[in-house]
Design an enzyme around this catalytic site. Structure first.
Site, PDB file in Angstrom:
ATOM      1  N   ASP A 264      15.695  51.069  71.003  1.00  0.00           N
ATOM      2  CA  ASP A 264      16.571  49.985  71.403  1.00  0.00           C
ATOM      3  C   ASP A 264      17.487  49.663  72.297  1.00  0.00           C
ATOM      4  OD1 ASP A 264      16.977  47.105  70.016  1.00  0.00           O
ATOM      5  OD2 ASP A 264      18.642  47.977  69.249  1.00  0.00           O
TER       6      ASP A 264
ATOM      7  N   ASN B 206       9.580  42.963  63.119  1.00  0.00           N
ATOM      8  CA  ASN B 206       8.858  42.481  64.429  1.00  0.00           C
ATOM      9  C   ASN B 206       7.895  41.154  64.814  1.00  0.00           C
ATOM     10  OD1 ASN B 206       9.468  45.060  66.360  1.00  0.00           O
ATOM     11  ND2 ASN B 206      11.098  44.156  65.629  1.00  0.00           N
TER      12      ASN B 206
END
Ligand code: FPP
Length: 245
Positions: free
Chosen positions: A16, A64
């Site tokens: 991330d 996503n």
């Protein structure tokens, strides 16, 4: 006396912070993902050197797809280009590449490249890199439940035959040891629907570094921290120490 954990066999990573890394430099998010790929390359090489058997990375979650269209398409482009280039390098380094997730939604060319990359590296034994793409832990558990329900409908098994081991056998990474160490970079402290079942007894390590800044030295620090953990798997500290004597 305290016991320390042996080196992790399997490391899972939520990579991330690519977007923030790019934003800090006033650059588009796609540049952050490119830098993320560079960081991944170094981490894979480092894991292979350390003798880590299995590295599983979250490249694209089922959620996503909700990102801006342009970011999704630049990520797909990056995967396409990376697959050809990186596969060669991984193969030379003896790394087996595997993809986990619902891959049928990707465009046919990408699916074909994924199959080619898996096929090309299938026999490699130095280390396995599992790339989670269009993966979600809840999806994984749901697809296992569906497979078991189908087997019951077809009379191949009875509901009573389903136990944790049988269930786990139908999940992604069924043949692999569960992750020992679960790392998330970028400062957030959540699991974000990654390996929900498989991480039941993982040791968690949260790094403030944004993924493109996560170096092999950062990984060494995570592994050193892991070595200090006492993994009890539900038992008492005394039982673990007795066993180590
Ligand atoms: C999360 O950071 C990262 C991703 C969604 C993509 C990760 C992909 C790579 C590192 C490339 C890997 C490529 C291959 C072929 C495996 P974020 O965008 O959520 O960052 P933010 O939290 O700062 O917005």
């Amino acid at each position: 006396m305290t016991t320390s954990s042996p080196a992790p066999r399997h490391i899972a990573v939520v990579m991330d912070g690519n977007g923030r890394w790019a934003a800090k430099r006033g650059r588009p998010r796609s540049l952050g993902h490119k830098a993320g790929l560079k960081a991944l390359r170094k981490i894979v090489e480092h894991c292979a050197k350390l003798g880590v058997a299995e590295l599983t990375v979250f490249a694209f979650s089922s959620e996503n797809w909700n990102r801006p269209k342009q970011e999704v398409s630049s990520l797909m482009d990056l995967f396409m280009r990376a697959l050809d280039k990186e596969t060669r390098q991984l193969h030379e380094n003896g790394v087996k590449l595997r993809f986990i997730g619902e891959l049928t939604v990707f465009n046919p060319e990408l699916q074909q490249r994924i199959r080619n990359a898996e096929e090309c590296t299938r026999e490699n034994q130095r280390m396995t890199l599992n790339v989670a793409a269009n993966y979600g832990g809840r999806w994984d558990i749901t697809q296992a439940a569906q497979a078991l329900a189908r087997a019951c409908e077809q009379g191949k098994m009875r509901a009573e035959d389903i136990n944790e081991a049988v269930f786990a056998h139908h999940l992604m990474l069924a043949e692999e040891a569960e992750p020992d160490l679960f790392i998330r970079t970028g400062g957030e402290m959540r699991i974000s629907n990654f390996l929900l079942w498989q991480a039941a007894y993982s040791e968690f390590y949260f790094s403030p570094e944004l993924w493109p800044d996560f170096t092999p030295q950062c990984l060494d620090a995570a592994i050193a921290d892991f070595a200090l953990r006492e993994r009890r798997f539900g038992r008492t500290g005394e039982q673990i120490q007795d066993q180590a004597r």
